[in-house]
Design a protein around this motif. Structure first.
Motif, PDB file in Angstrom:
ATOM      1  N   CYS A  88       4.230   7.277   1.983  1.00 43.62           N
ATOM      2  CA  CYS A  88       4.577   6.187   2.886  1.00 43.62           C
ATOM      3  C   CYS A  88       4.180   4.859   2.250  1.00 43.62           C
ATOM      4  CB  CYS A  88       3.864   6.381   4.221  1.00 43.62           C
ATOM      5  SG  CYS A  88       4.160   5.083   5.419  1.00 43.62           S
ATOM      6  N   LYS A  89       5.181   4.011   2.011  1.00 48.37           N
ATOM      7  CA  LYS A  89       4.926   2.652   1.536  1.00 48.37           C
ATOM      8  C   LYS A  89       4.757   1.785   2.780  1.00 48.37           C
ATOM      9  CE  LYS A  89       7.122   1.524  -2.478  1.00 48.37           C
ATOM     10  NZ  LYS A  89       6.055   1.971  -3.323  1.00 48.37           N
ATOM     11  N   THR A  90       3.732   0.907   2.811  1.00 46.82           N
ATOM     12  CA  THR A  90       3.517   0.051   3.975  1.00 46.82           C
ATOM     13  C   THR A  90       3.530  -1.421   3.580  1.00 46.82           C
ATOM     14  OG1 THR A  90       1.096   0.036   3.800  1.00 46.82           O
ATOM     15  CG2 THR A  90       2.097   1.823   5.086  1.00 46.82           C
ATOM     16  N   GLN A 106       0.848  -1.192   0.000  1.00 50.09           N
ATOM     17  CA  GLN A 106       0.000   0.000   0.000  1.00 50.09           C
ATOM     18  C   GLN A 106       0.883   1.240   0.000  1.00 50.09           C
ATOM     19  OE1 GLN A 106      -3.465  -0.137   2.679  1.00 50.09           O
ATOM     20  NE2 GLN A 106      -2.772   1.793   3.535  1.00 50.09           N
ATOM     21  N   ASP A 107       0.476   2.268  -0.740  1.00 47.32           N
ATOM     22  CA  ASP A 107       1.128   3.577  -0.708  1.00 47.32           C
ATOM     23  C   ASP A 107       0.148   4.576  -0.122  1.00 47.32           C
ATOM     24  OD1 ASP A 107       3.468   2.696  -1.878  1.00 47.32           O
ATOM     25  OD2 ASP A 107       3.011   3.480  -3.864  1.00 47.32           O
ATOM     26  N   ASN A 108       0.603   5.342   0.865  1.00 42.75           N
ATOM     27  CA  ASN A 108      -0.213   6.381   1.488  1.00 42.75           C
ATOM     28  C   ASN A 108       0.381   7.740   1.167  1.00 42.75           C
ATOM     29  OD1 ASN A 108      -1.684   4.317   2.728  1.00 42.75           O
ATOM     30  ND2 ASN A 108      -0.397   4.351   4.538  1.00 42.75           N
ATOM     31  N   HIS A 109      -0.479   8.738   1.010  1.00 38.40           N
ATOM     32  CA  HIS A 109      -0.053  10.110   0.746  1.00 38.40           C
ATOM     33  C   HIS A 109      -0.715  10.985   1.798  1.00 38.40           C
ATOM     34  CE1 HIS A 109       0.979  13.242  -2.538  1.00 38.40           C
ATOM     35  NE2 HIS A 109       0.834  13.858  -1.377  1.00 38.40           N
ATOM     36  N   SER A 110       0.079  11.625   2.652  1.00 38.66           N
ATOM     37  CA  SER A 110      -0.436  12.511   3.697  1.00 38.66           C
ATOM     38  C   SER A 110      -0.141  13.950   3.335  1.00 38.66           C
ATOM     39  CB  SER A 110       0.227  12.215   5.044  1.00 38.66           C
ATOM     40  OG  SER A 110      -0.089  10.930   5.491  1.00 38.66           O
ATOM     41  N   GLY A 125       5.369  -2.234   8.402  1.00 37.33           N
ATOM     42  CA  GLY A 125       6.639  -1.576   8.184  1.00 37.33           C
ATOM     43  C   GLY A 125       6.359  -0.381   7.303  1.00 37.33           C
ATOM     44  N   LYS A 126       7.095   0.720   7.502  1.00 44.25           N
ATOM     45  CA  LYS A 126       6.825   1.946   6.753  1.00 44.25           C
ATOM     46  C   LYS A 126       8.119   2.517   6.188  1.00 44.25           C
ATOM     47  CE  LYS A 126       2.796   3.125   9.529  1.00 44.25           C
ATOM     48  NZ  LYS A 126       2.165   4.112  10.418  1.00 44.25           N
ATOM     49  N   LEU A 127       8.088   2.831   4.903  1.00 47.27           N
ATOM     50  CA  LEU A 127       9.162   3.562   4.249  1.00 47.27           C
ATOM     51  C   LEU A 127       8.602   4.940   3.925  1.00 47.27           C
ATOM     52  CD1 LEU A 127      12.030   3.583   3.068  1.00 47.27           C
ATOM     53  CD2 LEU A 127      11.037   2.743   0.913  1.00 47.27           C
ATOM     54  N   VAL A 128       9.109   5.971   4.604  1.00 47.27           N
ATOM     55  CA  VAL A 128       8.519   7.311   4.566  1.00 47.27           C
ATOM     56  C   VAL A 128       9.476   8.283   3.883  1.00 47.27           C
ATOM     57  CG1 VAL A 128       7.578   9.180   5.982  1.00 47.27           C
ATOM     58  CG2 VAL A 128       7.396   6.808   6.775  1.00 47.27           C
ATOM     59  N   ARG A 129       8.907   9.120   3.008  1.00 48.04           N
ATOM     60  CA  ARG A 129       9.673  10.215   2.419  1.00 48.04           C
ATOM     61  C   ARG A 129       8.775  11.429   2.262  1.00 48.04           C
ATOM     62  NH1 ARG A 129       9.929  10.731  -3.546  1.00 48.04           N
ATOM     63  NH2 ARG A 129       8.373   9.355  -4.433  1.00 48.04           N
ATOM     64  N   VAL A 130       9.394  12.594   2.191  1.00 45.71           N
ATOM     65  CA  VAL A 130       8.678  13.860   2.066  1.00 45.71           C
ATOM     66  C   VAL A 130       8.875  14.385   0.649  1.00 45.71           C
ATOM     67  CG1 VAL A 130       8.609  16.259   2.863  1.00 45.71           C
ATOM     68  CG2 VAL A 130       8.846  14.402   4.518  1.00 45.71           C
ATOM     69  N   VAL A 131       7.781  14.789   0.010  1.00 48.79           N
ATOM     70  CA  VAL A 131       7.864  15.342  -1.345  1.00 48.79           C
ATOM     71  C   VAL A 131       7.583  16.843  -1.383  1.00 48.79           C
ATOM     72  CG1 VAL A 131       7.415  13.157  -2.492  1.00 48.79           C
ATOM     73  CG2 VAL A 131       5.488  14.628  -1.901  1.00 48.79           C
TER      74      VAL A 131
END
Length: 183
Positions: free
Chosen positions: A133-135, A49-53, A72-78
């Protein structure tokens, strides 16, 4: 994908920095490559799943986790700048209750890998921010839990000098000693 992987004070939590290729017109980089992620960061991980906050400045989200179906979460800021935090909530871990934090921004391209078994949160330091955020598992709202962002037993230094804007679930998070944790 050419990445630099930096260990943090919590062994399983990693900072991932891609090689950015730029010229006078812009830049390009691989934001994610499954083979390189498995080889260099965490093998056996599958993102589902990909989340966009999208958040306003001063908003603090977290500390969130799912008690079953941990993510598990792989988080980056765009867009913007945040201080991103992971807390080890595995009772059997020697680092139980310890935290790490890193500044993630659209300018530094850094990503934070927080594996299952960690609570996650962030505070927006810019006027606004957008995070991707990839989960590793799907969202189950009925299984989501929240640990109090300001729990003195954890002692996170959020690197802010203001009272953050909180959603009700973050205002009412439990202290770590009251929270459901992982074995």
């Amino acid at each position: 994908m050419s990445i630099k992987v930096t260990a943090t004070a919590l062994q399983e939590v990693k900072i991932v920095e891609p090689d950015v290729f730029g010229d006078g017109f812009g830049c390009s980089f691989e934001a994610f490559n499954a083979r390189d992620f498995a080889d260099r960061v965490a093998g056996g991980v599958e993102f589902v799943q990909d989340n966009h906050s999208v958040c306003a400045g001063g908003v603090l989200r977290g500390l969130h986790y799912q008690i079953q179906h941990p993510q598990g979460k792989l988080v980056r800021v765009v867009v913007g700048d945040v201080f991103d935090v992971a807390v080890d909530i595995r009772l059997s871990s020697p680092s139980f209750g310890k935290w790490v934090g890193v500044h993630l921004s659209a300018e530094n391209y850094l990503q934070l890998w927080a594996p299952p078994g960690f609570a996650h949160g962030f505070v927006v330091l810019s006027r606004s921010a957008e995070l991707l955020c990839k989960t590793t598992d799907y969202w189950f709202p009925e299984l989501e839990r929240s640990i109090l962002w300001s729990d003195p037993g954890i002692g996170i230094d959020w690197q802010i000098d203001f009272m953050p804007i909180l959603a009700s679930r973050d205002e009412t998070g439990k202290r770590l000693y009251e929270a459901e944790c992982f074995p």
